[in-house]
Enzyme design. Structure first.
Site, PDB file in Angstrom:
ATOM      1  N   LYS A  63      -5.412  -6.670   8.404  1.00 38.62           N
ATOM      2  CA  LYS A  63      -4.581  -7.314   7.390  1.00 38.62           C
ATOM      3  C   LYS A  63      -4.965  -8.796   7.277  1.00 38.62           C
ATOM      4  O   LYS A  63      -5.274  -9.437   8.278  1.00 38.62           O
ATOM      5  CB  LYS A  63      -3.103  -7.166   7.802  1.00 38.62           C
ATOM      6  N   ASN A  87       1.293  -3.340  -5.149  1.00 37.47           N
ATOM      7  CA  ASN A  87       1.868  -3.956  -3.957  1.00 37.47           C
ATOM      8  C   ASN A  87       1.878  -5.462  -4.115  1.00 37.47           C
ATOM      9  O   ASN A  87       0.999  -6.042  -4.748  1.00 37.47           O
ATOM     10  CB  ASN A  87       1.102  -3.541  -2.692  1.00 37.47           C
ATOM     11  N   GLY A  90       2.166 -10.203  -0.171  1.00 38.88           N
ATOM     12  CA  GLY A  90       2.138 -11.667  -0.066  1.00 38.88           C
ATOM     13  C   GLY A  90       1.535 -12.172   1.231  1.00 38.88           C
ATOM     14  O   GLY A  90       1.852 -13.265   1.687  1.00 38.88           O
ATOM     15  N   LEU A  91       0.639 -11.357   1.800  1.00 42.29           N
ATOM     16  CA  LEU A  91      -0.085 -11.769   3.010  1.00 42.29           C
ATOM     17  C   LEU A  91       0.831 -12.172   4.155  1.00 42.29           C
ATOM     18  O   LEU A  91       0.650 -13.222   4.786  1.00 42.29           O
ATOM     19  CB  LEU A  91      -1.090 -12.886   2.673  1.00 42.29           C
ATOM     20  N   ASN A 145     -11.290 -13.482   1.990  1.00 42.04           N
ATOM     21  CA  ASN A 145     -10.509 -12.949   0.877  1.00 42.04           C
ATOM     22  C   ASN A 145     -10.290 -14.053  -0.159  1.00 42.04           C
ATOM     23  O   ASN A 145      -9.398 -14.881  -0.009  1.00 42.04           O
ATOM     24  CB  ASN A 145      -9.175 -12.421   1.419  1.00 42.04           C
ATOM     25  N   CYS A 148      -6.931 -12.300  -3.264  1.00 40.09           N
ATOM     26  CA  CYS A 148      -5.571 -11.770  -3.158  1.00 40.09           C
ATOM     27  C   CYS A 148      -4.759 -12.115  -4.406  1.00 40.09           C
ATOM     28  O   CYS A 148      -4.633 -13.294  -4.758  1.00 40.09           O
ATOM     29  CB  CYS A 148      -4.853 -12.307  -1.923  1.00 40.09           C
ATOM     30  N   ASN A 210     -11.115  -6.154  -4.799  1.00 45.49           N
ATOM     31  CA  ASN A 210      -9.704  -6.181  -4.413  1.00 45.49           C
ATOM     32  C   ASN A 210      -8.873  -5.537  -5.542  1.00 45.49           C
ATOM     33  O   ASN A 210      -9.420  -5.106  -6.561  1.00 45.49           O
ATOM     34  CB  ASN A 210      -9.259  -7.625  -4.159  1.00 45.49           C
ATOM     35  N   GLY A 235      -5.549   2.307  -5.681  1.00 46.72           N
ATOM     36  CA  GLY A 235      -5.506   3.771  -5.742  1.00 46.72           C
ATOM     37  C   GLY A 235      -6.417   4.323  -6.837  1.00 46.72           C
ATOM     38  O   GLY A 235      -7.109   3.568  -7.529  1.00 46.72           O
ATOM     39  N   GLY A 283      -8.454   2.471   1.190  1.00 41.61           N
ATOM     40  CA  GLY A 283      -7.170   1.811   1.407  1.00 41.61           C
ATOM     41  C   GLY A 283      -5.994   2.719   1.110  1.00 41.61           C
ATOM     42  O   GLY A 283      -5.502   3.451   1.972  1.00 41.61           O
TER      43      GLY A 283
END
Ligand SMILES: Cc1cc2nc3c(=O)[nH]c(=O)nc-3n(C[C@H](O)[C@H](O)[C@H](O)COP(=O)(O)O)c2cc1C
Length: 335
Positions: A63, A87, A90-91, A145, A148, A210, A235, A283
């Protein structure tokens, strides 16, 4: 220009992965046990690994973390959508010191590599994180990353354009000897330009892509269904978009590309390999079936043992950069 009837059937112009199923494969400085990895944010810090067939895991990306612990986005954080999910976590995370103290020693005992997903609000924060993780046993690489969708500062704002993407990559590269992978956002006008900028700034591999920014509204209340208002769509719904973007990246750079987006089975993974990726990450599918990665790997093994190979194709000139033409002969890659 009008496409010929039946569509454009020219070769794709990229070289597939040709994974050697006899043993691990080297991708962007990381030795993967198989070409199928767990994608960041969908496997936590690996404590869920006992739930799945860990022999199938090529590697895992943990994560996303920042330097300091973070609380993340307000709930609700997940909304199911047709063929996917939105989703906005928010990290949320424990910060780098907890990762070094609590998780890295565990990772050091596992038979597959773990990469840490790095996040920052400034270029300096990314660089500092890279420096803190350099040389930590159990950390096999960094996934930067810059993509995000669920934070107000940093995140995909660095991945929109080549210049900030290169600045983050170069700053991380300068502070670590670990392999540096950069995870790209689909939210850019020219993903190939961002990819090239990261390659030139020293990335060892690129991850594409991402989640896509999306939104769902509750028609009864008129309010967004996610606490953060928007979220990242993942997905199977995104797979064709992701395959296309991964292909564009693979055509634009020489470093390996790891394909991500909507993979649920071996055939889905093959699409990314055919598009030019050297490995893939899974994922959202693991939320439906914790053993999804095991099934993807078993399916790929079956296909490869039956003689299927991602086509090794000649460059068409469509990509800016050309790679040596590879072919598969007797199960070996020849150049
Ligand atoms: C709940 C959730 C959390 C995620 N967290 C992260 C994260 O921390 N860092 C990151 O780079 N990507 C994160 N992602 C994005 C995934 O790693 C992946 O790029 C994306 O979901 C597309 O792949 P998929 O369709 O197989 O899920 C997250 C995805 C989901 C569903």
């Amino acid at each position: 220009m009008t496409a010929p009837p039946g569509g454009d059937r020219r070769p794709l112009g990229v070289v597939g992965p040709a994974p050697d199923w006899g043993g691990p494969l080297e991708v962007g400085g990381v030795r993967l046990a198989t070409p199928v990895m767990a994608a960041s944010g969908t496997f936590g810090f690996g404590t869920e690994v006992p739930l799945c067939d860990r022999r199938a895991l090529g590697g895992m990306v943990c994560k996303g973390i920042f330097l300091e612990p973070r609380g993340g986005a307000p709930p609700p954080r997940i909304v199911e959508t047709p063929s996917g999910m939105l989703n906005a976590i928010g990290l949320q995370g424990p910060g780098v010191e907890a990762v070094i103290r609590d998780y890295a020693p565990l990772w050091a005992t596992w038979p597959f590599p773990v990469l840490v997903n790095l996040n920052g609000e400034t270029v300096e924060e990314y660089a500092e994180l890279a420096a803190r993780l350099d040389g930590v046993p159990g950390v096999s690489g960094l996934e930067v990353n810059i993509s995000c969708p669920n934070v107000h500062r940093g995140g995909m704002l660095f991945g929109h354009d080549p210049e900030p993407a290169a600045a983050v990559t170069a700053a991380v590269r300068a502070r670590t000897r670990l392999p540096v992978w950069v995870k790209l956002t689909p939210a850019t006008g020219d993903i190939a330009a961002v990819a090239r900028a990261c390659e030139e700034a020293g990335a060892d591999a690129l991850c594409a892509v991402n989640a896509f920014v999306g939104m769902a509204l509750d028609v009864r209340t008129g309010q967004p269904r996610l606490g953060f208002r928007t979220g990242g769509l993942s997905g199977p719904a995104i797979r064709p978009l992701a395959v296309y973007l991964a292909h564009r990246v693979a055509q634009a750079v020489r470093i390996p590309v790891i394909g991500i987006g909507g993979i649920t089975c071996a055939e889905d993974a093959m699409e990314f390999l055919l598009a030019g990726c050297r490995a893939v990450q899974v994922g959202t599918a693991t939320f439906v079936d914790p053993n999804a990665i095991g099934k993807v790997v078993a399916g790929l093994r079956r296909r490869f043992s039956e003689g299927a190979r991602p086509a090794a194709e000649a460059p068409t000139g469509g990509g800016r950069r050309r790679r040596p033409v590879r072919a598969i002969a007797g199960g070996r890659v020849v150049e």
